[in-house]
Design an enzyme around this catalytic site. Structure first.
Site, short mmCIF file in Angstrom:
data_model
loop_
_atom_site.label_atom_id
_atom_site.label_comp_id
_atom_site.label_asym_id
_atom_site.label_seq_id
_atom_site.Cartn_x
_atom_site.Cartn_y
_atom_site.Cartn_z
N LYS A 114 29.65 17.93 -70.74
CA LYS A 114 28.87 16.73 -70.48
C LYS A 114 29.75 15.69 -69.79
CE LYS A 114 24.98 17.98 -72.39
NZ LYS A 114 23.72 18.08 -71.64
N ASP A 148 27.51 18.94 -66.60
CA ASP A 148 26.14 18.47 -66.73
C ASP A 148 26.16 16.94 -66.80
OD1 ASP A 148 23.49 18.02 -67.21
OD2 ASP A 148 23.43 19.00 -69.17
N GLU A 208 25.37 20.40 -62.85
CA GLU A 208 23.96 20.34 -63.22
C GLU A 208 23.43 18.91 -63.16
OE1 GLU A 208 21.57 21.19 -67.38
OE2 GLU A 208 23.21 22.54 -66.80
N ASP A 229 18.09 20.66 -63.41
CA ASP A 229 17.59 20.84 -64.78
C ASP A 229 16.39 19.93 -65.00
OD1 ASP A 229 17.10 21.09 -67.47
OD2 ASP A 229 18.94 20.14 -68.12
N LYS A 253 14.47 25.77 -69.38
CA LYS A 253 14.36 25.73 -70.84
C LYS A 253 12.93 26.12 -71.20
CE LYS A 253 17.86 22.12 -71.69
NZ LYS A 253 18.34 21.86 -70.32
#
Length: 328
Positions: free
Chosen positions: A109, A140, A166, A194, A218
């Site tokens: 992250k 991400d 991402e 995403d 997801k």
């Protein structure tokens, strides 16, 4: 949707859990989830707390699919997974990665509110050090950068050998601008979408407009495994299956998607049960030697009782199911 159990059926068997996190994530220290039971097993309804009913209804559709419909037959018996490193200090990185047994990729992250690019650099450097030169490191940003910030940050972080970044920015237009700028500057770092997939009215737009090199999908935000398979096929881009900080019940749906994809070129983000300090099964669905097995999850009633959310939170989730069900 083709199978739509009654609201009473959903609420009768609803179990709401609150499981502590090992590391603060998305601003919370406990993960709440509502579990529903049906003829095919358990499904998980756990949209993040700020999501409105229209968006949450897709998560409910995915839970209903798991409990009442089932999934396609798997094409593989295990799914390679990445470790997930929240926006922790560099000193905390080794202990976080150690929770993900044998994972050969790590998602880090970055662009955390209140932190600086220097914090990101230190964290990514620590991850690269732990993973070694043979490990894959992906970032991400959760849409946290502007175009200029993203280009600057990725340029600074590219020497660590990035598999991809991402959602560096929030919009499709910004993703395309970042991707174009990196190519123009000779920075060979792919861009993954995403939020521009799972939170979009038109999840195919990123592919149509050349805004990404791959897609992160997801199950719950897309409304189930069947719909996610359609999105991947229609996008025509390589896919990475990820999770939304789920219990093993939610992870099982992501595993079903990854197992059913015709091609799976990247490790998936399905090892996040390791971030929870508890689960709803005595045999959590976690990576073993870097891979998550494709197998059933047996929910333990004792653990459901142990992690039962307070009564007021159970009422809150029941109301949320009612609101989401009305939007199916």
């Amino acid at each position: 949707m083709s199978v739509r159990p009654s609201l009473d059926d959903l609420l009768d068997g609803l179990r709401v859990v609150s499981i502590p996190l090992r590391v603060r994530f998305r601003g919370v220290e406990h993960r709440e989830a509502a579990l529903i039971h049906g003829p095919k097993g358990w499904g998980e309804f756990a949209p993040f707390l700020e999501y409105e009913p229209a968006e949450a209804s897709r998560w409910l559709a995915a839970a209903i699919e798991a409990a009442h419909v089932g999934w396609p037959d798997p094409l593989r018996a295990e799914i390679p997974c990445n470790a997930t490193v929240p926006a922790v200090t560099a000193a905390e990185v080794p202990q976080v990665i150690a929770r993900f047994d044998g994972c050969r990729a790590a998602k880090v992250k970055v662009a955390e509110r209140g932190q600086s690019l220097a914090d990101d650099v230190e964290r990514v450097a620590a991850v690269r050090d732990v993973m070694g030169q043979g490990g894959a490191v992906r970032l991400d940003a959760n849409g946290g950068w502007s175009v200029d910030q993203a280009v600057d940050a990725i340029t600074r972080l590219a020497p660590f050998g990035l598999e991809y970044v991402e959602q560096p920015c929030a919009t499709v237009e910004e993703l395309r601008a970042v991707r174009t700028a990196l190519q123009r500057n000779g920075i060979d770092v792919p861009i993954a979408a995403d939020e521009s997939i799972r939170k979009a009215e038109d999840p195919l737009r990123v592919a149509r407009e050349g805004a990404a090199d791959l897609v992160v999908v997801k199950v719950a935000p897309l409304g189930g495994v069947a719909r996610a398979l359609e999105v991947v096929a229609e996008c025509g881009l390589p896919a990475v299956v990820s999770s939304a900080l789920d219990t093993s019940v939610g992870i099982r749906a992501g595993v079903a998607l990854a197992a059913a994809l015709p091609e799976l070129p990247h490790a998936c983000g399905l090892g996040t049960v390791g971030l929870l300090a508890g689960d709803v099964t005595t045999e959590p669905l976690v990576p073993v030697g870097g891979d998550v097995p494709v197998r059933p999850v047996d929910v333990d009633e004792t653990l459901l009782d142990e992690h039962a959310a307070p009564e007021d939170r159970q009422d809150w989730w029941r109301d949320r199911v009612r609101a989401a069900w009305a939007r199916l």
